[in-house]
Design a protein around this motif. Structure first.
Motif, mmCIF file in Angstrom:
data_model
loop_
_atom_site.group_PDB
_atom_site.id
_atom_site.type_symbol
_atom_site.label_atom_id
_atom_site.label_comp_id
_atom_site.label_asym_id
_atom_site.label_seq_id
_atom_site.Cartn_x
_atom_site.Cartn_y
_atom_site.Cartn_z
ATOM 1 N N LYS A 104 0.853 -1.194 0.000
ATOM 2 C CA LYS A 104 0.000 0.000 0.000
ATOM 3 C C LYS A 104 0.880 1.232 0.000
ATOM 4 O O LYS A 104 1.748 1.377 0.852
ATOM 5 C CB LYS A 104 -0.897 0.008 1.241
ATOM 6 C CG LYS A 104 -1.779 1.222 1.333
ATOM 7 C CD LYS A 104 -2.895 1.176 0.327
ATOM 8 C CE LYS A 104 -3.651 2.477 0.249
ATOM 9 N NZ LYS A 104 -4.729 2.423 -0.737
ATOM 10 N N TYR A 141 0.781 5.294 0.182
ATOM 11 C CA TYR A 141 0.011 6.515 0.448
ATOM 12 C C TYR A 141 0.864 7.698 0.044
ATOM 13 O O TYR A 141 1.931 7.900 0.628
ATOM 14 C CB TYR A 141 -0.235 6.688 1.951
ATOM 15 C CG TYR A 141 -1.342 5.894 2.557
ATOM 16 C CD1 TYR A 141 -2.654 6.069 2.159
ATOM 17 C CD2 TYR A 141 -1.081 4.989 3.577
ATOM 18 C CE1 TYR A 141 -3.666 5.354 2.760
ATOM 19 C CE2 TYR A 141 -2.094 4.274 4.184
ATOM 20 C CZ TYR A 141 -3.378 4.469 3.769
ATOM 21 O OH TYR A 141 -4.379 3.777 4.375
ATOM 22 N N THR A 148 -2.063 -0.895 11.195
ATOM 23 C CA THR A 148 -3.448 -0.484 10.967
ATOM 24 C C THR A 148 -3.792 -0.519 9.481
ATOM 25 O O THR A 148 -4.888 -0.944 9.104
ATOM 26 C CB THR A 148 -3.690 0.917 11.544
ATOM 27 O OG1 THR A 148 -3.340 0.893 12.923
ATOM 28 C CG2 THR A 148 -5.125 1.327 11.410
ATOM 29 N N THR A 159 -9.780 -0.251 2.751
ATOM 30 C CA THR A 159 -8.901 0.482 1.859
ATOM 31 C C THR A 159 -8.344 -0.520 0.852
ATOM 32 O O THR A 159 -8.220 -1.700 1.157
ATOM 33 C CB THR A 159 -7.801 1.219 2.656
ATOM 34 O OG1 THR A 159 -7.108 2.087 1.789
ATOM 35 C CG2 THR A 159 -6.821 0.271 3.275
#
Lengths: 312, 310
Positions: B12, B14, B44, B54
């Motif tokens: 992931k 971001y 998390t 997500t």
């Protein structure tokens, strides 16, 4: 649409049970009653209204020092929408309930759809009650029952009011998504309200006078151009759109807006228009108002769906 | 073997920052898996991807065979999640909040009242069930959060820092609850935390997360051995006084790796149990041991050691 009904129902219960709703509701009812009462004490001000539309006078006549009901709606209606919407999402975020709700088996859009629809339903109920109060007082004072034309005009005006306040609701929801803090969301909402209800008129005048200055001696073309520019700019303001809709729908003798050449109206019979004809005058405004509300909601929807849950 | 949670090379990003970077996670049915790591390690974010809250940048994750990204609703139906900062509607009572959750889960009203009563008594909140959640203390909120995860009768429960900001008594209650969930209801539990001593007591397996991936995985003992090296022992001695030359003579003992001194406490790490040799050295230098014990490595030490070595 999993969960949307549950969320919608809960939000409505929340709205109707909240203190701010109670306060708003009391204020609105008092306004409605006082406006209608003062109008009934001042029936002389109805003189310009065609006889078969007297009931509409309760919505548009400004009795004494108190402004008319339509003015109240266009001016304070936005506050109702913003108050219902400004903490819709940011409030859930700051209370930590958003992750609790979204970790249940519901789609993410159920939350925002549910909130928007619940707000809209709340507005609709609020306006039904105030319209009924005014109608009731009006019928009681005038002593005769309303005709179909009056009822349908009031119905259209009611619809426009709900859409108008619905626009402000969705604007409030948009800010509650964009800003993490409820206070920033509230302040920005108020700023937008001030901008669209006060400043847009000044800006429109200034710009129109810059492009097509109206001097003591000017051609009608310049005056027409000036007016056209002014109206063009005002079209982005939902308050201005709503004002025009209200004027045309509630006053059957209004035939056109903006600059009218005397030649255009010479020989015209001053009979009231039918509802269909009145609607035709403000059809663009009506569509514009609905579009503004839907666009504003669509933007909130997209922003909310694309937001990373971590930043929620 | 069927895995309850199976994540393969989960990534992931971001805003250009790799929050999770190649996470492989496997959890067996009925175990308590401790998900450990410093703040910002990606715990998390991994959990949010497990729940489908997500979307992973790449890689895939399955919970009970359901792909979390494509089928989040099914995953959320069987998974209870206690977020780090759980919140409830403050003007609703504890019971009303739970009822709302049962409605969101589509549990029929005829069944939900009984379920809510049951979970309230499991977490010990029956007596305050009609109090508004806004008046609850942090510990009570956390227990209400546990009730909220249980009310949907989940197969998997994910707890994100469940003991954060709670007093010791509250921590004890929550840890007992977690154990009870596993033992009585056979719920698989993923527990994320950075409070190692708490997790150590209840976890079957742990995974240490660092920079977005699991770096070491296994039971507490296995992980300890992997990091500390095999056969290592630690001796803690409190001496009556620190006489000159004492440290040097202990260091000269064969098998002693190093010594940490704090006050008159000595922490001696050595290859095997050298208590006899150490006590002889102490006595020879003219003082005596007040306290003498060997220690197994705690998770905390394993952890501190691991991140110090980075």
């Amino acid at each position: 649409m999993s969960g949307i009904r549950v969320i919608l129902w809960k939000e409505m219960v929340d709205y109707f049970g909240s203190k701010r709703f109670l306060i708003l509701f009391i204020i609105i009812c008092l306004t409605g009653i006082s406006v209608a009462y003062l109008a009934s004490q001042n029936l002389g001000s109805f003189a310009h209204i065609p006889g078969e539309f007297l009931l509409l006078g309760f919505f548009i006549s400004s009795a004494g020092s108190l402004p008319s009901f339509t003015f109240f709606v266009s001016f304070f209606g936005p506050l109702i929408g913003l108050i219902l919407g400004f903490d819709a999402i940011s409030g859930e975020r700051s209370r930590g309930t958003i992750s609790m709700v979204l970790s249940q088996p519901v789609f993410r859009d159920s939350l925002i759809n549910g909130k928007f629809l619940a707000g809209l339903a709340t507005i609709a109920v609020m306006f039904v009650s105030i319209f009924l109060i005014i109608l009731g007082l009006g019928i009681w004072t005038l002593g005769f029952s309303p005709n179909l034309e009056e009822i349908s005009r009031i119905g259209v005006y009611y619809l426009a009011s709900v859409v108008y306040v619905g626009f402000w609701l969705s604007l409030g929801i948009l800010f509650s998504i964009l800003f993490r803090r409820t206070s920033s969301s509230a302040l920005t909402s108020i700023m937008m309200w001030i901008f669209f209800t006060f400043f847009i008129y000044m800006i429109a005048n200034v710009v129109a006078d810059q492009i097509a200055p109206v001097a003591a001696v000017t051609t009608p073309e310049v005056v027409a151009k000036n007016e056209a520019i002014r109206r063009m700019i005002l079209r982005i303001s939902p308050a201005a759109l709503f004002d025009q809709i209200a004027t045309a729908v509630l006053n059957p003798s209004v035939r056109a807006f903006g600059f009218i050449n005397p030649a255009q109206i010479s020989g015209l019979l001053p009979t009231p228009l039918s509802l269909g004809q009145s609607l035709m005058i403000v059809w663009p405004e009506f569509v514009g108002l609905v579009a503004l509300m839907l666009i504003c909601f669509a933007v909130s929807y997209v922003v909310f769906m694309r937001q990373e849950i971590r930043s929620l | 073997m069927e895995w309850v949670v199976e994540a393969n090379q989960l990534k992931k990003v971001y805003n250009g920052v790799k929050a999770v970077d190649g996470m492989d996670l496997r959890i067996k049915e009925g175990e308590i898996f401790g998900f450990l790591g410093p703040n910002g390690a990606g715990k998390t974010t991994t959990i949010l991807m497990l729940l489908g809250l997500t979307e992973p940048t790449s890689g895939e994750v399955k919970v009970f065979g359901y792909n979390s990204t494509k089928n989040p609703l099914e995953v959320k139906r069987i998974t209870g999640y206690l977020p780090e900062n759980i919140g409830f509607y403050e003007d609703l009572t504890a019971r009303e909040n739970l009822i709302y959750i049962t409605k969101l889960n589509g549990i029929p009203p005829s069944e939900s009242a009984a379920r809510v009563e049951e979970v309230l008594s499991v977490v010990g909140l029956s007596e305050v069930a009609d109090k508004e959640a806004g008046k609850f203390s942090r510990g009570m909120l956390q227990r209400l959060g546990m009730a909220a995860t249980l009310v949907k009768q989940p197969k998997l429960v994910i707890l994100d820092e469940p003991t954060l900001g709670i007093d010791p008594e509250g921590v004890e209650q929550i840890l007992n609850l977690i154990r009870k969930m596993k033992e009585e209801k056979n719920i698989t539990i993923l527990l994320s935390s950075h409070f190692l001593h708490q997790v150590q007591r209840i976890c079957d397996r742990i995974g240490i997360v660092s920079q977005g991936k699991i770096v070491i995985e296994g039971s507490v003992d296995e992980v300890g051995e992997k990091i500390m090296g095999e056969g290592g022992t630690q001796i803690q001695v409190q001496v009556s006084q620190l006489t000159p030359g004492l440290l040097d003579s202990i260091k000269e003992i064969e098998g002693v790796r190093d010594i940490d001194v704090s006050g008159n406490f000595l922490n001696i790490r050595c290859d095997r149990d050298l208590r006899l040799e150490v006590s002889r050295a102490i006595v020879e230098k003219g003082c005596f041991p007040l306290l003498f014990k060997t220690q197994d490595y705690t998770l905390e030490e394993i952890y501190v050691r691991y991140f110090r070595e980075r």
